[in-house]
Motif scaffolding. Structure first.
Motif, mmCIF file in Angstrom:
data_model
loop_
_atom_site.group_PDB
_atom_site.id
_atom_site.type_symbol
_atom_site.label_atom_id
_atom_site.label_comp_id
_atom_site.label_asym_id
_atom_site.label_seq_id
_atom_site.Cartn_x
_atom_site.Cartn_y
_atom_site.Cartn_z
ATOM 1 N N GLU A 162 137.059 32.579 -105.284
ATOM 2 C CA GLU A 162 137.433 32.738 -106.688
ATOM 3 C C GLU A 162 137.657 31.359 -107.287
ATOM 4 O O GLU A 162 138.390 30.536 -106.728
ATOM 5 N N VAL A 163 136.997 31.079 -108.412
ATOM 6 C CA VAL A 163 137.176 29.805 -109.105
ATOM 7 C C VAL A 163 137.706 30.101 -110.505
ATOM 8 O O VAL A 163 137.115 30.893 -111.243
ATOM 9 N N ARG A 164 138.819 29.485 -110.841
ATOM 10 C CA ARG A 164 139.381 29.699 -112.180
ATOM 11 C C ARG A 164 139.872 28.375 -112.763
ATOM 12 O O ARG A 164 140.239 27.458 -112.031
ATOM 13 N N ALA A 165 139.843 28.317 -114.084
ATOM 14 C CA ALA A 165 140.310 27.121 -114.771
ATOM 15 C C ALA A 165 141.832 27.145 -114.876
ATOM 16 O O ALA A 165 142.449 28.197 -114.972
ATOM 17 N N ALA A 166 142.427 25.966 -114.804
ATOM 18 C CA ALA A 166 143.879 25.845 -114.960
ATOM 19 C C ALA A 166 144.171 24.600 -115.775
ATOM 20 O O ALA A 166 143.447 23.608 -115.696
ATOM 21 N N ASN A 167 145.209 24.649 -116.555
ATOM 22 C CA ASN A 167 145.593 23.509 -117.389
ATOM 23 C C ASN A 167 146.448 22.562 -116.558
ATOM 24 O O ASN A 167 147.667 22.482 -116.711
ATOM 25 N N LEU A 168 145.784 21.823 -115.651
ATOM 26 C CA LEU A 168 146.502 20.947 -114.731
ATOM 27 C C LEU A 168 146.716 19.565 -115.353
ATOM 28 O O LEU A 168 145.811 19.015 -115.984
ATOM 29 N N SER A 169 147.885 19.012 -115.142
ATOM 30 C CA SER A 169 148.174 17.649 -115.595
ATOM 31 C C SER A 169 147.684 16.687 -114.511
ATOM 32 O O SER A 169 148.465 16.184 -113.702
ATOM 33 N N VAL A 170 146.387 16.443 -114.510
ATOM 34 C CA VAL A 170 145.731 15.720 -113.421
ATOM 35 C C VAL A 170 146.341 14.335 -113.200
ATOM 36 O O VAL A 170 146.619 13.934 -112.058
ATOM 37 N N LEU A 174 143.144 22.604 -105.560
ATOM 38 C CA LEU A 174 143.262 22.169 -106.943
ATOM 39 C C LEU A 174 142.433 20.901 -107.072
ATOM 40 O O LEU A 174 142.673 19.936 -106.338
ATOM 41 N N ASP A 175 141.440 20.892 -107.971
ATOM 42 C CA ASP A 175 140.573 19.718 -108.046
ATOM 43 C C ASP A 175 140.784 18.920 -109.328
ATOM 44 O O ASP A 175 141.511 19.337 -110.233
ATOM 45 N N GLY A 176 140.116 17.762 -109.390
ATOM 46 C CA GLY A 176 140.302 16.848 -110.508
ATOM 47 C C GLY A 176 139.692 17.311 -111.808
ATOM 48 O O GLY A 176 139.915 16.680 -112.850
ATOM 49 N N ASN A 177 138.930 18.386 -111.778
ATOM 50 C CA ASN A 177 138.361 18.953 -113.004
ATOM 51 C C ASN A 177 139.230 20.071 -113.575
ATOM 52 O O ASN A 177 138.805 20.794 -114.477
ATOM 53 N N GLY A 178 140.428 20.231 -113.004
ATOM 54 C CA GLY A 178 141.321 21.273 -113.499
ATOM 55 C C GLY A 178 140.963 22.659 -113.029
ATOM 56 O O GLY A 178 141.350 23.658 -113.637
ATOM 57 N N LYS A 179 140.210 22.744 -111.926
ATOM 58 C CA LYS A 179 139.826 24.039 -111.373
ATOM 59 C C LYS A 179 140.704 24.393 -110.172
ATOM 60 O O LYS A 179 141.210 23.526 -109.459
ATOM 61 N N VAL A 180 140.865 25.696 -109.969
ATOM 62 C CA VAL A 180 141.571 26.220 -108.801
ATOM 63 C C VAL A 180 140.573 27.084 -108.025
ATOM 64 O O VAL A 180 139.985 28.015 -108.591
ATOM 65 N N ILE A 181 140.356 26.747 -106.763
ATOM 66 C CA ILE A 181 139.393 27.476 -105.926
ATOM 67 C C ILE A 181 140.150 28.154 -104.790
ATOM 68 O O ILE A 181 140.763 27.480 -103.958
ATOM 69 N N ILE A 182 140.103 29.477 -104.762
ATOM 70 C CA ILE A 182 140.796 30.245 -103.732
ATOM 71 C C ILE A 182 139.745 30.925 -102.852
ATOM 72 O O ILE A 182 138.857 31.619 -103.351
#
Length: 278
Positions: free
Chosen positions: A70-78, A45-53
């Protein structure tokens, strides 16, 4: 106003020296097996709100790997995640990592003085390293909720996976025998007694590790070595009779050749072969 074509160069030139930094990691889980074919799964989980599997299966030490990403966007509360990571960074990290054929580890990352600090959180397999921060539980649950299940636990629970640890306990002794054979041009003194310090030490250390393993996690009961003649040796590892194993035996025969190398073969009398776990 229409700009001449060369004028665009003044707008593009400043961009040519810009290096785009990789996204700052926040949280990561890595699940890996070192038995048989090396296999690993990871989720970052990175600081740009991305999830890399990422998934990797190593076909052989020198061969190609099977990989997917696989890279997908996630609505993370950074900002909230960083706040909890700051609490995890205050935890006391104690213990030593255990050597085994399977890991399921969680990490957090924190920017400190323009550098990224890697913070150990948890090893679900029961590793010897512990972070006592109360933030560890919420962070690892959050990682699992975003990344999904990356574990090899169904495989790890099988007798074959557990017996892989029994086989692994012979590795250091096997390596010591190979060095001893090359140095002495034969296996006459490579019998695990005081006469050959390298093999003797490897044997003692392997059995010390076995003795120190908690009963609930034990897979190996003992490892022994026997010298049949100056050019042949046998390493025997015996499994425990609990935790899904039933005292199966792994027998490894080594034959020294005059060119200086040893060929190893699993003895057909190994009971792990009948059980289908080696």
């Amino acid at each position: 106003m229409k700009l001449p074509s060369h004028a665009w160069l003044f707008f593009l030139l400043p961009l040519s020296g810009i290096a785009f930094a990789a996204p700052e990691p926040l949280l990561k889980v890595v699940v890996a097996s070192t038995s048989a074919n090396d296999t690993s799964n990871s989720c970052t989980l990175d600081g740009n709100g991305k999830v890399i599997i990422e998934h990797t299966v190593k076909l052989s030490p020198s061969g190609s790997n099977l990989k997917s990403k696989e890279v997908r966007a996630a609505n993370l509360s950074v900002n909230d995640i960083k706040s909890v990571i700051a609490n995890a960074a205050q935890g006391n990290i104690t213990g030593k990592p255990l050597v085994g054929s399977y890991t399921h580890q969680y990490f957090a990352y924190q920017q400190q003085n323009s550098q990224t600090k890697k913070i150990f959180l948890l090893d679900k397999v029961g590793g010897g390293v512990v972070n006592d921060s109360p933030a560890v539980g919420p962070l690892t649950k959050f990682i699992d909720s975003v990344c999904g299940d990356l574990s090899f636990v169904p495989y790890q629970d099988t007798a074959k996976a557990k017996f892989a640890k029994v086989i692994l306990d012979t590795a250091s002794i096997k390596a010591a025998v190979e060095v001893c054979g090359q140095v002495n041009a034969g296996l006459g003194t490579c019998d695990g007694t005081q006469s050959d310090y390298g093999v003797y030490t490897a044997l003692i250390q392997a059995n010390q590790k076995i003795a120190a393993t908690p009963p609930s996690e034990a897979t190996t009961a003992s490892v022994t070595i026997m010298q049949s003649d100056p050019f042949q040796t046998t390493i025997t590892a015996t499994a425990v009779t609990n935790n899904g194993l039933n005292g199966e035996i792994y027998i490894l025969n080594g034959v020294y050749y005059y060119t200086g190398f040893i060929i190893w073969n699993v003895d057909p009398n190994s009971t792990c072969l009948v059980a289908g776990i080696c």
